[in-house]
Design a protein around this motif. Structure first.
Motif, PDB file in Angstrom:
ATOM      1  N   MET A  96       0.396  -1.215   0.071  1.00 55.44           N
ATOM      2  CA  MET A  96      -0.240  -0.271   0.063  1.00 55.44           C
ATOM      3  C   MET A  96       1.262   1.518   0.094  1.00 55.44           C
ATOM      4  O   MET A  96       1.862   1.110   0.287  1.00 55.44           O
ATOM      5  CB  MET A  96      -0.518  -0.084   0.979  1.00 55.44           C
ATOM      6  CG  MET A  96      -1.540   1.131   1.284  1.00 55.44           C
ATOM      7  SD  MET A  96      -2.844   1.033   3.061  1.00 55.44           S
ATOM      8  CE  MET A  96      -3.792  -0.511   2.761  1.00 55.44           C
ATOM      9  N   GLU A  97       0.578   2.338  -0.777  1.00 55.91           N
ATOM     10  CA  GLU A  97       1.728   3.522  -0.551  1.00 55.91           C
ATOM     11  C   GLU A  97       0.823   4.161   0.337  1.00 55.91           C
ATOM     12  O   GLU A  97       0.082   4.347   1.305  1.00 55.91           O
ATOM     13  CB  GLU A  97       0.879   4.460  -1.856  1.00 55.91           C
ATOM     14  CG  GLU A  97       0.242   3.798  -3.019  1.00 55.91           C
ATOM     15  CD  GLU A  97       2.471   3.935  -3.477  1.00 55.91           C
ATOM     16  OE1 GLU A  97       2.742   4.737  -3.114  1.00 55.91           O
ATOM     17  OE2 GLU A  97       2.243   3.422  -4.304  1.00 55.91           O
ATOM     18  N   GLU A 114       4.331  -1.128   3.104  1.00 56.76           N
ATOM     19  CA  GLU A 114       3.973  -2.073   1.883  1.00 56.76           C
ATOM     20  C   GLU A 114       3.666  -3.005   2.721  1.00 56.76           C
ATOM     21  O   GLU A 114       3.443  -4.119   1.516  1.00 56.76           O
ATOM     22  CB  GLU A 114       6.146  -1.876   1.211  1.00 56.76           C
ATOM     23  CG  GLU A 114       5.679  -0.964   0.480  1.00 56.76           C
ATOM     24  CD  GLU A 114       7.239  -0.339  -0.067  1.00 56.76           C
ATOM     25  OE1 GLU A 114       8.243  -1.279  -0.343  1.00 56.76           O
ATOM     26  OE2 GLU A 114       7.769   0.221  -0.780  1.00 56.76           O
ATOM     27  N   ARG A 115       3.688  -3.387   3.508  1.00 57.05           N
ATOM     28  CA  ARG A 115       3.067  -4.551   3.902  1.00 57.05           C
ATOM     29  C   ARG A 115       1.603  -4.984   4.542  1.00 57.05           C
ATOM     30  O   ARG A 115       1.232  -5.554   4.663  1.00 57.05           O
ATOM     31  CB  ARG A 115       3.957  -5.226   5.651  1.00 57.05           C
ATOM     32  CG  ARG A 115       5.525  -5.468   5.646  1.00 57.05           C
ATOM     33  CD  ARG A 115       6.191  -5.499   6.924  1.00 57.05           C
ATOM     34  NE  ARG A 115       5.220  -6.932   7.374  1.00 57.05           N
ATOM     35  CZ  ARG A 115       5.918  -6.710   8.216  1.00 57.05           C
ATOM     36  NH1 ARG A 115       6.678  -6.210   9.389  1.00 57.05           N
ATOM     37  NH2 ARG A 115       5.320  -7.710   9.285  1.00 57.05           N
ATOM     38  N   LEU A 116       1.002  -3.323   4.365  1.00 58.56           N
ATOM     39  CA  LEU A 116       0.045  -3.234   4.554  1.00 58.56           C
ATOM     40  C   LEU A 116      -1.118  -3.269   3.237  1.00 58.56           C
ATOM     41  O   LEU A 116      -0.711  -3.146   1.871  1.00 58.56           O
ATOM     42  CB  LEU A 116      -0.952  -1.898   5.309  1.00 58.56           C
ATOM     43  CG  LEU A 116      -0.058  -1.743   6.281  1.00 58.56           C
ATOM     44  CD1 LEU A 116      -0.421  -0.781   6.872  1.00 58.56           C
ATOM     45  CD2 LEU A 116      -0.600  -2.277   7.295  1.00 58.56           C
ATOM     46  N   VAL A 139      -5.795  -5.687  10.659  1.00 58.48           N
ATOM     47  CA  VAL A 139      -5.527  -4.503  11.700  1.00 58.48           C
ATOM     48  C   VAL A 139      -6.307  -3.112  11.461  1.00 58.48           C
ATOM     49  O   VAL A 139      -6.764  -2.901  10.545  1.00 58.48           O
ATOM     50  CB  VAL A 139      -3.766  -4.648  11.357  1.00 58.48           C
ATOM     51  CG1 VAL A 139      -2.905  -4.805  11.351  1.00 58.48           C
ATOM     52  CG2 VAL A 139      -3.750  -3.459   9.571  1.00 58.48           C
ATOM     53  N   TRP A 140      -6.235  -2.269  12.941  1.00 53.65           N
ATOM     54  CA  TRP A 140      -6.266  -1.138  12.352  1.00 53.65           C
ATOM     55  C   TRP A 140      -5.131  -0.345  12.176  1.00 53.65           C
ATOM     56  O   TRP A 140      -4.814   0.120  13.375  1.00 53.65           O
ATOM     57  CB  TRP A 140      -7.296  -1.256  13.923  1.00 53.65           C
ATOM     58  CG  TRP A 140      -8.594  -1.593  14.066  1.00 53.65           C
ATOM     59  CD1 TRP A 140      -8.451  -2.856  14.650  1.00 53.65           C
ATOM     60  CD2 TRP A 140      -9.949  -1.291  13.368  1.00 53.65           C
ATOM     61  NE1 TRP A 140     -10.169  -3.049  14.901  1.00 53.65           N
ATOM     62  CE2 TRP A 140     -10.600  -2.478  14.459  1.00 53.65           C
ATOM     63  CE3 TRP A 140     -10.483  -0.060  12.850  1.00 53.65           C
ATOM     64  CZ2 TRP A 140     -11.683  -1.949  13.129  1.00 53.65           C
ATOM     65  CZ3 TRP A 140     -11.927   0.047  11.992  1.00 53.65           C
ATOM     66  CH2 TRP A 140     -12.465  -1.086  12.715  1.00 53.65           C
ATOM     67  N   VAL A 156      -8.711  -3.707   6.480  1.00 54.57           N
ATOM     68  CA  VAL A 156      -6.344  -3.769   5.719  1.00 54.57           C
ATOM     69  C   VAL A 156      -5.838  -4.439   7.105  1.00 54.57           C
ATOM     70  O   VAL A 156      -6.018  -5.392   8.198  1.00 54.57           O
ATOM     71  CB  VAL A 156      -5.830  -2.527   6.627  1.00 54.57           C
ATOM     72  CG1 VAL A 156      -4.549  -2.359   6.045  1.00 54.57           C
ATOM     73  CG2 VAL A 156      -6.812  -1.222   5.935  1.00 54.57           C
ATOM     74  N   LYS A 157      -5.166  -5.454   6.031  1.00 52.84           N
ATOM     75  CA  LYS A 157      -5.152  -6.426   6.359  1.00 52.84           C
ATOM     76  C   LYS A 157      -2.957  -6.339   6.139  1.00 52.84           C
ATOM     77  O   LYS A 157      -2.847  -5.697   5.407  1.00 52.84           O
ATOM     78  CB  LYS A 157      -4.674  -7.650   5.911  1.00 52.84           C
ATOM     79  CG  LYS A 157      -6.008  -8.441   6.200  1.00 52.84           C
ATOM     80  CD  LYS A 157      -6.342  -9.932   5.518  1.00 52.84           C
ATOM     81  CE  LYS A 157      -8.340 -10.378   5.714  1.00 52.84           C
ATOM     82  NZ  LYS A 157      -8.251 -11.563   4.729  1.00 52.84           N
TER      83      LYS A 157
END
Length: 60
Positions: free
Chosen positions: A1-2, A55-57, A26-27, A18-19
């Motif tokens: 994700m940006e 970037e991990r989201l 996650v929140w 969102v993961k």
């Protein structure tokens, strides 16, 4: 994700799924746009927070 998208999700009134690494829900609690990092809460445990690269989201 940006980073900008993570910030938009954080600022939104709506809830977005969102993961982390496409696995753990996650929140987003904070986004550092300059360093492209986000502090996230894993699942429903407010004590389980991590600071990760955006970037991990993954949205959705």
């Amino acid at each position: 994700m940006e980073a900008a998208r993570a910030k938009a999700i954080f600022d939104a009134k709506e809830n977005y799924a969102v993961k982390l690494d496409g696995e753990k829900p996650v929140w987003i609690e904070h986004v550092d746009l300059d360093n492209k990092m986000a502090t996230v809460q894993i699942g429903n445990n407010p004590l389980d927070t991590h600071t990760v690269n955006v970037e991990r989201l993954v949205e959705g």
